[in-house]
Design a protein around this motif. Structure first.
Motif, PDB file in Angstrom:
ATOM      1  N   ILE A   1     -15.558  -4.678   5.513  1.00  0.00           N
ATOM      2  CA  ILE A   1     -15.071  -3.826   4.438  1.00  0.00           C
ATOM      3  C   ILE A   1     -13.696  -4.294   3.970  1.00  0.00           C
ATOM      4  N   PHE A   2     -13.221  -3.692   2.888  1.00  0.00           N
ATOM      5  CA  PHE A   2     -11.845  -3.820   2.449  1.00  0.00           C
ATOM      6  C   PHE A   2     -11.203  -2.448   2.647  1.00  0.00           C
ATOM      7  N   PHE A   3      -9.883  -2.344   2.638  1.00  0.00           N
ATOM      8  CA  PHE A   3      -9.266  -1.063   2.982  1.00  0.00           C
ATOM      9  C   PHE A   3      -8.797  -0.243   1.789  1.00  0.00           C
ATOM     10  N   ILE A   4      -8.915  -0.786   0.570  1.00  0.00           N
ATOM     11  CA  ILE A   4      -8.521  -0.040  -0.630  1.00  0.00           C
ATOM     12  C   ILE A   4      -9.780   0.350  -1.391  1.00  0.00           C
ATOM     13  N   LYS A   5      -9.976   1.640  -1.654  1.00  0.00           N
ATOM     14  CA  LYS A   5     -11.256   2.126  -2.175  1.00  0.00           C
ATOM     15  C   LYS A   5     -11.343   2.166  -3.696  1.00  0.00           C
ATOM     16  N   THR A   6     -10.227   2.242  -4.396  1.00  0.00           N
ATOM     17  CA  THR A   6     -10.269   2.354  -5.852  1.00  0.00           C
ATOM     18  C   THR A   6      -9.209   1.452  -6.480  1.00  0.00           C
ATOM     19  N   ILE A   7      -9.365   1.201  -7.768  1.00  0.00           N
ATOM     20  CA  ILE A   7      -8.365   0.433  -8.508  1.00  0.00           C
ATOM     21  C   ILE A   7      -7.055   1.212  -8.572  1.00  0.00           C
ATOM     22  N   LYS A   8      -7.146   2.540  -8.721  1.00  0.00           N
ATOM     23  CA  LYS A   8      -5.949   3.378  -8.735  1.00  0.00           C
ATOM     24  C   LYS A   8      -5.187   3.241  -7.418  1.00  0.00           C
ATOM     25  N   TYR A   9      -5.900   3.278  -6.297  1.00  0.00           N
ATOM     26  CA  TYR A   9      -5.259   3.105  -4.994  1.00  0.00           C
ATOM     27  C   TYR A   9      -4.652   1.709  -4.849  1.00  0.00           C
ATOM     28  N   TYR A  10      -5.364   0.719  -5.389  1.00  0.00           N
ATOM     29  CA  TYR A  10      -4.827  -0.650  -5.336  1.00  0.00           C
ATOM     30  C   TYR A  10      -3.499  -0.710  -6.084  1.00  0.00           C
ATOM     31  N   TYR A  11      -3.458  -0.087  -7.250  1.00  0.00           N
ATOM     32  CA  TYR A  11      -2.226  -0.067  -8.039  1.00  0.00           C
ATOM     33  C   TYR A  11      -1.099   0.613  -7.260  1.00  0.00           C
ATOM     34  N   GLU A  12      -1.397   1.734  -6.638  1.00  0.00           N
ATOM     35  CA  GLU A  12      -0.373   2.461  -5.889  1.00  0.00           C
ATOM     36  C   GLU A  12       0.110   1.658  -4.685  1.00  0.00           C
ATOM     37  N   PHE A  13      -0.840   1.121  -3.921  1.00  0.00           N
ATOM     38  CA  PHE A  13      -0.454   0.390  -2.714  1.00  0.00           C
ATOM     39  C   PHE A  13       0.275  -0.900  -3.052  1.00  0.00           C
ATOM     40  N   PHE A  14      -0.253  -1.647  -4.029  1.00  0.00           N
ATOM     41  CA  PHE A  14       0.395  -2.905  -4.401  1.00  0.00           C
ATOM     42  C   PHE A  14       1.789  -2.637  -4.957  1.00  0.00           C
ATOM     43  N   GLY A  15       1.943  -1.550  -5.697  1.00  0.00           N
ATOM     44  CA  GLY A  15       3.262  -1.182  -6.197  1.00  0.00           C
ATOM     45  C   GLY A  15       4.228  -0.894  -5.070  1.00  0.00           C
ATOM     46  N   SER A  16       3.736  -0.277  -3.993  1.00  0.00           N
ATOM     47  CA  SER A  16       4.601  -0.004  -2.846  1.00  0.00           C
ATOM     48  C   SER A  16       4.997  -1.298  -2.139  1.00  0.00           C
ATOM     49  N   ILE A  17       4.096  -2.279  -2.119  1.00  0.00           N
ATOM     50  CA  ILE A  17       4.417  -3.590  -1.534  1.00  0.00           C
ATOM     51  C   ILE A  17       5.515  -4.271  -2.337  1.00  0.00           C
ATOM     52  N   VAL A  18       5.383  -4.219  -3.658  1.00  0.00           N
ATOM     53  CA  VAL A  18       6.399  -4.815  -4.533  1.00  0.00           C
ATOM     54  C   VAL A  18       7.755  -4.169  -4.281  1.00  0.00           C
ATOM     55  N   GLU A  19       7.739  -2.861  -4.026  1.00  0.00           N
ATOM     56  CA  GLU A  19       8.990  -2.137  -3.787  1.00  0.00           C
ATOM     57  C   GLU A  19       9.627  -2.551  -2.458  1.00  0.00           C
ATOM     58  N   SER A  20       8.898  -2.419  -1.366  1.00  0.00           N
ATOM     59  CA  SER A  20       9.435  -2.773  -0.052  1.00  0.00           C
ATOM     60  C   SER A  20       8.370  -2.576   1.020  1.00  0.00           C
ATOM     61  N   GLU A  21       8.581  -3.195   2.163  1.00  0.00           N
ATOM     62  CA  GLU A  21       7.672  -3.004   3.297  1.00  0.00           C
ATOM     63  C   GLU A  21       7.686  -1.549   3.760  1.00  0.00           C
ATOM     64  N   LYS A  22       8.853  -0.939   3.721  1.00  0.00           N
ATOM     65  CA  LYS A  22       8.985   0.464   4.120  1.00  0.00           C
ATOM     66  C   LYS A  22       8.163   1.360   3.200  1.00  0.00           C
ATOM     67  N   ALA A  23       8.180   1.074   1.915  1.00  0.00           N
ATOM     68  CA  ALA A  23       7.408   1.865   0.949  1.00  0.00           C
ATOM     69  C   ALA A  23       5.912   1.704   1.182  1.00  0.00           C
ATOM     70  N   ALA A  24       5.479   0.486   1.522  1.00  0.00           N
ATOM     71  CA  ALA A  24       4.069   0.239   1.805  1.00  0.00           C
ATOM     72  C   ALA A  24       3.613   1.011   3.038  1.00  0.00           C
ATOM     73  N   GLN A  25       4.448   1.020   4.070  1.00  0.00           N
ATOM     74  CA  GLN A  25       4.129   1.760   5.283  1.00  0.00           C
ATOM     75  C   GLN A  25       4.047   3.261   4.999  1.00  0.00           C
ATOM     76  N   LYS A  26       4.937   3.750   4.153  1.00  0.00           N
ATOM     77  CA  LYS A  26       4.919   5.166   3.785  1.00  0.00           C
ATOM     78  C   LYS A  26       3.633   5.506   3.051  1.00  0.00           C
ATOM     79  N   TRP A  27       3.204   4.628   2.128  1.00  0.00           N
ATOM     80  CA  TRP A  27       1.968   4.888   1.379  1.00  0.00           C
ATOM     81  C   TRP A  27       0.784   4.965   2.338  1.00  0.00           C
TER      82      TRP A  27
END
Length: 388
Positions: A148-174
Motif C-alpha cells: 500500500i501507500f500511506f496517503i489516501k487522497t490528493i487532498k491529504y497528499y497536498y496537506e502532508f507534502f506542504g508540511s514537509i516543505v515547511e519542516s520535519e516538525k510540521a510533517a510529524q505533527k500532521w
C-alpha cells in the motif's frame, strides 16, 4: 461504487496546481544551491542493474474462469476483457533496466526505516503510447516493497507534502493528527530486507488492462471512468529452478525488532559514517559468476469494489484475489561499478505514464503522478544540463 471504475476527487484539478507549486518549492529548497538535483522522493540510488523480463504464453481462459468465480461479472463483461494485449500480447523476452532505491526524500543510511523500490524499464515494447511518454518503445513499471501507500487522497497528499516543505516538525505533527496515515506509514516502512535481490515488490497503485472503444482521456479526474479490467502488479522472488517456489522474507541481520532501539548501535555501526548496505550487497552478490535471481511477474484483478482503486491505503487481499503469473524477471551475474554508472543511473527517468495506453495508470495517486513526475524530472535535467 462499481468494479473497474476510478472516481474523481472533490476539487481535484485545483489540488493539482497547489501540489505542483509545492513540488517546485521543495525542489528549490533541496537543490537550488546544489550542482545536481536528485529526485524529490526515492532519492538514494543503490544501483542500476540489467535484467530480462520474459512474458509467458499464459492460459488466458483459465484466468478468466477463475475471475468469473471471484466476481459478479456477466459473460459479456468477461468477454470484453482481453489479457493478451500490450506488454502481455505475445510470449517474448525483453531486456530491462532496473533502478533500486530507498524511498525517502533525503539520502539516508540503509538501516533507517524506509521503503525500498525497484523501478523497471522494459525495453522494446511496441504499441500505441501515451502522449506524455518520453521514450519511443519502453514500458515503465514502478514497484516497492509494500502493498500500500500511506496517503489516501490528493487532498491529504497536498496537506502532508506542504508540511514537509515547511519542516520535519510540521510533517510529524500532521502525521500525529492523522493516526490512520501514521499507521499506514509504519506498515509501508516496516521491512528492512536482507537483500533487495530476494525482496517482493508491489505496484500499490492500479492500472487499466485495456480501454473501452469510447474512452475519453480528458475525463478521468472529472467524472467516474470505467475500464474493461483493472489490475495491480507484483514481482515475487522465486527459486530460479523448477518448481520456482516462492522465497520467504528475511530481515537484514542484526536489525532489532523493537522500533525504539537505536539501529546503528544494534548493528555496531558508527552513525557518522554512511551505511550503504544495499548497494554493497547488490554489487557483491551480482559479482559472483553463478549469480542468478528470479521474480515471478504477476497481475492481480480488482474483484470487489471495496478493493479501492483511488484509496491506495486499502490493501487488495490476495486470498480474495490472487496474483496470476504472466512472466518472469531474471537478473544474472554482472559487474557494477557504481561510481562509473552513477550519472547514467541518475539520468534514468521512470514514470507510470511512460508506456502503452492499454496499461493506463488509474486512481488518484496515479493521476497526481502525471502532474508531479514531469516537474521533478525537468528540474533534475535542467540542473544536469540535459535536454528535457
Amino acid at each position: 461504487m462499481k468494479l473497474f471504475t476510478e472516481y474523481p476527487e472533490k476539487d481535484e484539478l485545483n489540488y493539482y496546481n497547489l501540489v505542483a507549486e509545492q513540488v517546485r518549492i521543495q525542489m528549490d529548497k533541496l537543490y537550488k544551491d546544489e550542482e545536481r538535483a536528485l529526485r524529490d522522493t526515492h532519492a538514494k540510488t543503490h544501483a542500476s542493474v540489467e535484467g530480462n523480463l520474459e512474458i509467458f504464453d499464459f492460459d488466458e481462459q483459465s484466468i478468466k474462469t477463475e475471475l468469473a468465480k471471484r466476481t459478479r461479472l456477466t459473460q459479456e463483461q468477461l468477454n470484453g476483457i482481453s489479457l493478451k494485449q500490450g506488454l502481455f500480447a505475445t510470449p517474448k523476452q525483453y531486456p530491462v533496466q532496473l533502478r533500486f532505491a530507498n524511498g525517502r526524500t533525503n539520502v539516508e543510511n540503509d538501516y533507517v526505516e524506509d521503503t525500498r523500490s525497484m523501478s523497471v524499464k522494459v525495453i522494446g515494447v511496441e504499441g500505441e503510447r501515451f502522449e506524455q511518454s518520453y521514450e519511443p518503445n519502453t514500458q515503465d513499471i514502478i514497484v516497492q516493497n509494500a502493498k500500500i501507500f500511506f496517503i489516501k487522497t490528493i487532498k491529504y497528499y497536498y496537506e502532508f507534502f506542504g508540511s514537509i516543505v515547511e519542516s520535519e516538525k510540521a510533517a510529524q505533527k500532521w502525521l500525529r493528527t492523522h493516526p490512520r496515515q501514521l499507521l499506514a506509514l509504519a506498515k509501508v516502512t516496516a521491512r528492512t530486507p536482507k537483500s533487495l535481490l530476494t525482496e517482493r515488490y508491489w505496484s500499490g497503485s492500479a492500472y487499466a488492462l485495456g480501454l473501452k472503444p469510447d474512452f475519453d482521456q480528458s475525463q478521468p479526474g472529472l467524472v467516474p471512468v470505467d475500464y474493461p479490467a483493472v489490475i495491480k502488479y507484483a514481482f515475487t522472488p522465486v527459486s530460479c529452478q523448477p518448481p520456482h517456489q516462492s522465497m520467504r522474507y528475511q530481515s537484514r541481520p542484526g536489525i532489532p525488532k523493537l522500533p525504539f532501539i537505536n539501529r546503528a548501535k544494534a548493528l555496531g555501526l558508527d552513525e557518522s559514517k554512511p551505511d550503504n548496505y544495499y548497494r554493497d550487497e547488490l554489487i557483491e552478490q551480482l559479482s559472483k559468476t553463478d549469480a542468478l535471481y528470479c521474480w515471478d511477474f504477476g497481475i492481480q484483478f480488482q474483484t470487489n469494489p471495496k478493493m479501492s482503486i483511488d484509496d491506495v491505503t486499502i490493501r487488495w487481499s490476495e486470498k480474495k484475489s490472487p496474483f496470476f503469473t504472466v512472466g518472469r524477471l531474471t537478473v544474472k551475474h554482472q559487474i557494477i561499478d557504481f561510481d562509473k554508472q552513477y550519472d547514467s543511473a541518475e539520468n534514468l527517468r521512470f514514470s507510470p505514464w511512460n508506456g502503452l495506453v492499454v496499461h493506463r495508470p488509474v486512481g488518484a495517486l496515479n493521476r497526481l503522478r502525471n502532474v508531479v513526475y514531469p516537474i521533478v524530472a525537468k528540474y533534475r535535467y535542467q540542473k544536469r544540463g540535459l535536454n528535457y
